[in-house]
Design a protein around this motif. Structure first.
Motif, PDB file in Angstrom:
ATOM      1  N   LEU A 291       0.824  -1.212   0.000  1.00 38.56           N
ATOM      2  CA  LEU A 291       0.000   0.000   0.000  1.00 38.56           C
ATOM      3  C   LEU A 291       0.857   1.261   0.000  1.00 38.56           C
ATOM      4  O   LEU A 291       0.483   2.275  -0.598  1.00 38.56           O
ATOM      5  CB  LEU A 291      -0.940  -0.010   1.204  1.00 38.56           C
ATOM      6  CG  LEU A 291      -2.009  -1.116   1.157  1.00 38.56           C
ATOM      7  CD1 LEU A 291      -2.779  -1.181   2.464  1.00 38.56           C
ATOM      8  CD2 LEU A 291      -2.967  -0.882  -0.010  1.00 38.56           C
ATOM      9  N   SER A 292       2.020   1.220   0.659  1.00 34.45           N
ATOM     10  CA  SER A 292       2.941   2.347   0.593  1.00 34.45           C
ATOM     11  C   SER A 292       3.472   2.514  -0.826  1.00 34.45           C
ATOM     12  O   SER A 292       3.622   3.641  -1.321  1.00 34.45           O
ATOM     13  CB  SER A 292       4.107   2.140   1.569  1.00 34.45           C
ATOM     14  OG  SER A 292       4.946   3.269   1.604  1.00 34.45           O
ATOM     15  N   PHE A 293       3.733   1.387  -1.502  1.00 35.48           N
ATOM     16  CA  PHE A 293       4.182   1.406  -2.897  1.00 35.48           C
ATOM     17  C   PHE A 293       3.117   2.063  -3.779  1.00 35.48           C
ATOM     18  O   PHE A 293       3.419   2.942  -4.594  1.00 35.48           O
ATOM     19  CB  PHE A 293       4.449  -0.031  -3.357  1.00 35.48           C
ATOM     20  CG  PHE A 293       4.974  -0.150  -4.758  1.00 35.48           C
ATOM     21  CD1 PHE A 293       6.333  -0.146  -5.000  1.00 35.48           C
ATOM     22  CD2 PHE A 293       4.108  -0.285  -5.827  1.00 35.48           C
ATOM     23  CE1 PHE A 293       6.829  -0.264  -6.292  1.00 35.48           C
ATOM     24  CE2 PHE A 293       4.580  -0.394  -7.125  1.00 35.48           C
ATOM     25  CZ  PHE A 293       5.946  -0.384  -7.348  1.00 35.48           C
ATOM     26  N   VAL A 294       1.864   1.668  -3.603  1.00 31.03           N
ATOM     27  CA  VAL A 294       0.767   2.231  -4.395  1.00 31.03           C
ATOM     28  C   VAL A 294       0.581   3.713  -4.081  1.00 31.03           C
ATOM     29  O   VAL A 294       0.329   4.526  -4.977  1.00 31.03           O
ATOM     30  CB  VAL A 294      -0.537   1.450  -4.146  1.00 31.03           C
ATOM     31  CG1 VAL A 294      -1.721   2.131  -4.824  1.00 31.03           C
ATOM     32  CG2 VAL A 294      -0.401   0.015  -4.643  1.00 31.03           C
ATOM     33  N   THR A 295       0.721   4.081  -2.790  1.00 30.96           N
ATOM     34  CA  THR A 295       0.642   5.497  -2.419  1.00 30.96           C
ATOM     35  C   THR A 295       1.709   6.299  -3.151  1.00 30.96           C
ATOM     36  O   THR A 295       1.452   7.411  -3.628  1.00 30.96           O
ATOM     37  CB  THR A 295       0.804   5.661  -0.898  1.00 30.96           C
ATOM     38  OG1 THR A 295      -0.238   4.952  -0.226  1.00 30.96           O
ATOM     39  CG2 THR A 295       0.747   7.127  -0.504  1.00 30.96           C
ATOM     40  N   MET A 393      -1.444   8.035   3.304  1.00 23.62           N
ATOM     41  CA  MET A 393      -0.107   8.121   3.898  1.00 23.62           C
ATOM     42  C   MET A 393      -0.101   7.710   5.364  1.00 23.62           C
ATOM     43  O   MET A 393       0.729   6.890   5.794  1.00 23.62           O
ATOM     44  CB  MET A 393       0.426   9.545   3.750  1.00 23.62           C
ATOM     45  CG  MET A 393       1.795   9.769   4.354  1.00 23.62           C
ATOM     46  SD  MET A 393       3.126   9.042   3.393  1.00 23.62           S
ATOM     47  CE  MET A 393       3.255  10.266   2.085  1.00 23.62           C
ATOM     48  N   VAL A 394      -1.001   8.293   6.166  1.00 25.23           N
ATOM     49  CA  VAL A 394      -1.002   8.018   7.606  1.00 25.23           C
ATOM     50  C   VAL A 394      -1.224   6.530   7.893  1.00 25.23           C
ATOM     51  O   VAL A 394      -0.449   5.920   8.639  1.00 25.23           O
ATOM     52  CB  VAL A 394      -2.037   8.901   8.336  1.00 25.23           C
ATOM     53  CG1 VAL A 394      -2.148   8.503   9.801  1.00 25.23           C
ATOM     54  CG2 VAL A 394      -1.648  10.372   8.226  1.00 25.23           C
ATOM     55  N   PRO A 395      -2.260   5.895   7.333  1.00 26.80           N
ATOM     56  CA  PRO A 395      -2.455   4.464   7.632  1.00 26.80           C
ATOM     57  C   PRO A 395      -1.354   3.562   7.093  1.00 26.80           C
ATOM     58  O   PRO A 395      -0.954   2.614   7.768  1.00 26.80           O
ATOM     59  CB  PRO A 395      -3.797   4.138   6.964  1.00 26.80           C
ATOM     60  CG  PRO A 395      -4.469   5.443   6.767  1.00 26.80           C
ATOM     61  CD  PRO A 395      -3.373   6.427   6.535  1.00 26.80           C
ATOM     62  N   SER A 396      -0.853   3.838   5.872  1.00 26.15           N
ATOM     63  CA  SER A 396       0.148   2.927   5.305  1.00 26.15           C
ATOM     64  C   SER A 396       1.422   2.934   6.145  1.00 26.15           C
ATOM     65  O   SER A 396       2.008   1.871   6.418  1.00 26.15           O
ATOM     66  CB  SER A 396       0.456   3.305   3.855  1.00 26.15           C
ATOM     67  OG  SER A 396       1.014   4.599   3.769  1.00 26.15           O
ATOM     68  N   VAL A 397       1.861   4.126   6.579  1.00 25.21           N
ATOM     69  CA  VAL A 397       3.042   4.208   7.445  1.00 25.21           C
ATOM     70  C   VAL A 397       2.733   3.640   8.821  1.00 25.21           C
ATOM     71  O   VAL A 397       3.535   2.889   9.403  1.00 25.21           O
ATOM     72  CB  VAL A 397       3.533   5.665   7.555  1.00 25.21           C
ATOM     73  CG1 VAL A 397       4.650   5.782   8.586  1.00 25.21           C
ATOM     74  CG2 VAL A 397       4.010   6.176   6.206  1.00 25.21           C
ATOM     75  N   SER A 398       1.563   3.980   9.352  1.00 22.85           N
ATOM     76  CA  SER A 398       1.224   3.571  10.716  1.00 22.85           C
ATOM     77  C   SER A 398       1.029   2.068  10.831  1.00 22.85           C
ATOM     78  O   SER A 398       1.474   1.450  11.802  1.00 22.85           O
ATOM     79  CB  SER A 398      -0.044   4.296  11.173  1.00 22.85           C
ATOM     80  OG  SER A 398       0.147   5.695  11.141  1.00 22.85           O
ATOM     81  N   MET A 399       0.382   1.453   9.855  1.00 16.45           N
ATOM     82  CA  MET A 399       0.184   0.009   9.908  1.00 16.45           C
ATOM     83  C   MET A 399       1.509  -0.731   9.811  1.00 16.45           C
ATOM     84  O   MET A 399       1.640  -1.853  10.296  1.00 16.45           O
ATOM     85  CB  MET A 399      -0.775  -0.435   8.794  1.00 16.45           C
ATOM     86  CG  MET A 399      -2.213  -0.013   9.041  1.00 16.45           C
ATOM     87  SD  MET A 399      -3.407  -0.660   7.837  1.00 16.45           S
ATOM     88  CE  MET A 399      -2.881   0.117   6.324  1.00 16.45           C
ATOM     89  N   ALA A 513      -5.775  -1.923  -5.475  1.00 14.04           N
ATOM     90  CA  ALA A 513      -5.021  -1.933  -4.221  1.00 14.04           C
ATOM     91  C   ALA A 513      -5.909  -2.186  -3.007  1.00 14.04           C
ATOM     92  O   ALA A 513      -5.410  -2.590  -1.952  1.00 14.04           O
ATOM     93  CB  ALA A 513      -4.286  -0.602  -4.050  1.00 14.04           C
ATOM     94  N   LEU A 514      -7.202  -1.988  -3.138  1.00 18.43           N
ATOM     95  CA  LEU A 514      -8.118  -2.272  -2.026  1.00 18.43           C
ATOM     96  C   LEU A 514      -8.026  -3.730  -1.590  1.00 18.43           C
ATOM     97  O   LEU A 514      -8.312  -4.054  -0.433  1.00 18.43           O
ATOM     98  CB  LEU A 514      -9.556  -1.935  -2.425  1.00 18.43           C
ATOM     99  CG  LEU A 514      -9.907  -0.438  -2.511  1.00 18.43           C
ATOM    100  CD1 LEU A 514     -11.234  -0.252  -3.241  1.00 18.43           C
ATOM    101  CD2 LEU A 514      -9.987   0.157  -1.112  1.00 18.43           C
ATOM    102  N   ALA A 515      -7.606  -4.619  -2.518  1.00 22.63           N
ATOM    103  CA  ALA A 515      -7.507  -6.044  -2.187  1.00 22.63           C
ATOM    104  C   ALA A 515      -6.453  -6.318  -1.125  1.00 22.63           C
ATOM    105  O   ALA A 515      -6.525  -7.335  -0.418  1.00 22.63           O
ATOM    106  CB  ALA A 515      -7.197  -6.844  -3.449  1.00 22.63           C
ATOM    107  N   ALA A 516      -5.459  -5.427  -0.978  1.00 23.32           N
ATOM    108  CA  ALA A 516      -4.390  -5.647   0.008  1.00 23.32           C
ATOM    109  C   ALA A 516      -4.795  -5.192   1.403  1.00 23.32           C
ATOM    110  O   ALA A 516      -4.154  -5.580   2.391  1.00 23.32           O
ATOM    111  CB  ALA A 516      -3.122  -4.931  -0.422  1.00 23.32           C
ATOM    112  N   VAL A 517      -5.826  -4.369   1.518  1.00 22.44           N
ATOM    113  CA  VAL A 517      -6.184  -3.770   2.804  1.00 22.44           C
ATOM    114  C   VAL A 517      -6.537  -4.811   3.874  1.00 22.44           C
ATOM    115  O   VAL A 517      -6.066  -4.708   5.020  1.00 22.44           O
ATOM    116  CB  VAL A 517      -7.333  -2.755   2.628  1.00 22.44           C
ATOM    117  CG1 VAL A 517      -7.834  -2.247   3.983  1.00 22.44           C
ATOM    118  CG2 VAL A 517      -6.866  -1.580   1.772  1.00 22.44           C
TER     119      VAL A 517
END
Length: 534
Positions: A291-295, A393-399, A513-517
């Motif tokens: 998800l960071s990659f997609v962001t 950004m916030v969730p991808s880094v935080s997760m 990318a929603l599939a990775a969530v």
């Protein structure tokens, strides 16, 4: 693998960043480091709108000047994952002080550069030490703060990470127009010196482990440089030179592939690996990395494509481009408190899904772009994107980083920032290739349409020639001018169609990318005391 694990456990000995520091001092340290990060990120794109001025000032060839950005990015992407090892060996404080100090000196020397070769040397130094500051700020913020403050810290860094590259071309164009291109670099000297001195004055906040320096695996470090530096070169230069049809691109790609094999072999079997892949063993880290990659794909492609559209299709000057694209920055900044608050109240996977949907929606909206679009047609599209950026950004880094032990924060931060940068590099390379191919296809389709109705096309040329003949010194020039004008119209509409296709593809990337969530680690950003700082 066993040796790697042993080395990792050896690095975890009692290094708790910020232990015993007051809240005010932690905030001061974080603020100073964030300024350093802003400088490093701003300098990625600050030369983008001033290439012609720098080329003329250094008497460089047109095919050489693009190396100003390529050299910076190649050096930066190598340092991002390497910074964790060096910060553990030297301490975060002294690693950052050295990086900020060298960045300041390199900026000064860029401003004083006497030819292209000297400029490229100092840009490499700039990029290399700048690459250390980016992940270290994230790791320090997560180590210093918990819960709501950590969410706000992530939002602040998210704004810096997304706004700085977007501001770069506009700020650079304004500086070059009002002063000189040399001030693109000289403006870093005072803030860089203040960051360096400020961090020295604020004192230590974690311990060095100098015993790591003699044990460094130089083969691993060299393979990292060859792998990531070569990959960045291929992604930067590939679209300009027809990818692997160019002998140099193909050769560098093979060398980078060999470097990648050696790099990953050393990751698993080295006694002292310079890059630890241990974070990938944690639940959901790989999904957060995706998800960071997609962001990164979304962040860098739209930051790149919108100015290119406005310049090539609308022929906007740099200050108008900066004003138009700044709308996204305004809404991004305004959404920071909302994204931070939401991340502490609900599951971060839901926050991430909201961000992906907003990003996909913004790409879908702009896929209807017309050749007459400007500030107001793009206003709400950029507002939606600006609001969605930090919800990604916030969730991808935080997760990825939330509730990690302090010993794993630096490696994990380096990896997650590397993923975002690679996403941006790959995204820009693919959209450039897509623009070229879709443009050729649309030109062909428009030419065929004109060919199916040749009488209408001839009538249009004749009508335009009659209107142009009024202002022509000689009537014989009017038909040629009319055909040139029709050709320009066809090229503009074909390029607009290419932008539409590329934007639509980007929208589908975010939907996919929603599939990775669901595979990410859930929960809010409130601290889990059973894991943090252990």
């Amino acid at each position: 693998m066993v040796a790697s694990a042993a080395a990792s456990s050896g690095r975890e000995v009692g290094v708790v960043a910020g232990a015993g520091l007051s809240e005010r001092r932690r905030m001061a340290i974080f603020f100073v480091m964030a300024v350093g990060q802003f400088m490093a990120l701003l300098d990625i794109q600050i030369v983008a709108s001033s290439m012609n001025a720098i080329q003329a000032g250094l008497s460089a060839a047109a095919d050489e000047i693009d190396w100003l950005q390529t050299a910076y990015l190649m050096a930066e992407i190598v340092m991002i994952p390497l910074s964790a090892y060096l910060a553990q060996a030297l301490s975060t404080r002294w690693m950052f002080v050295a990086s900020a100090g060298l960045f300041t000196v390199a900026s000064l020397m860029c401003g004083l550069a006497w030819d292209l070769q000297s400029m490229l040397l100092f840009r490499v130094v700039q990029g290399f030490v700048g690459g250390a500051m980016i992940p270290l700020v994230f790791a320090t913020g997560f180590s210093f703060f918990d819960g709501p403050r950590r969410a706000m810290v992530t939002s602040v860094l998210g704004v810096i990470s997304t706004l700085s590259p977007a501001l770069g071309p506009a700020v650079g164009g304004w500086i070059t127009d009002t002063e000189s291109w040399r001030w693109l670099f000289l403006i870093n000297v005072v803030p860089g010196a203040l960051v360096t001195a400020g961090l020295v004055w604020l004192g230590p906040f974690d311990r060095a482990q100098p015993s790591l320096l003699p044990r460094i695996d130089w083969v691993h470090a060299a393979s990292l440089a060859v792998f990531l530096g070569g990959l960045q070169y291929v992604l930067e230069e590939g679209p300009r030179h027809q990818w692997f049809a160019d002998a140099t691109i193909a050769s560098v790609a093979w060398i980078a592939a060999v470097g990648a094999v050696v790099f990953f072999e050393r990751c698993f079997f080295s006694h002292s690996p310079v890059v630890s892949l241990a974070p990938f063993r944690r639940k959901g880290f790989w999904a957060a990395g995706v998800l960071s990659f997609v962001t990164g794909v979304g962040l860098y492609t739209i930051t790149y494509l919108t100015p290119v559209f406005l310049a090539r299709v609308r022929d906007f000057p740099s200050h108008s481009i900066g004003l138009t694209t700044f709308v996204a920055g305004v809404f991004m900044t305004a959404s920071a408190p909302v994204a931070a608050w939401t991340a502490t109240k609900i599951d971060m996977r839901i926050c991430m899904a909201i961000g992906l949907v907003l990003y996909a929606l913004s790409f879908w909206m702009i896929s209807a772009v017309g050749s007459d679009w400007g500030f107001w047609q793009l206003f709400w599209i950029q507002a939606v994107r600006g609001a969605g950026v930090l919800f990604c950004m916030v969730p991808s880094v935080s997760m990825a980083l939330n509730n990690l032990p302090d010993a794993e924060l630096k490696p994990a931060s380096g990896l997650i920032n590397l993923m975002r940068n690679l996403g941006g590099a790959l995204g820009i390379a693919l959209v450039n290739t897509g623009l070229q191919r879709y443009f050729a296809w649309h030109v062909q389709q428009l030419a065929q349409s004109l060919g199916r109705a040749p009488q209408d096309a001839m009538a249009a040329v004749a009508g335009l020639a009659q209107r142009l003949a009024i202002d022509m010194p000689s009537p014989d020039q009017a038909p040629m001018a009319a055909r040139a004008a029709i050709g320009q119209m066809v090229a503009r509409e074909a390029l607009t169609g290419a932008f539409q296709d590329v934007f639509r593809l980007c929208a589908w990337v975010f939907i996919a990318a929603l599939a990775a969530v669901p595979f990410c680690r859930g929960g809010s950003m409130m601290p889990d005391e059973t894991q943090h700082h252990h």
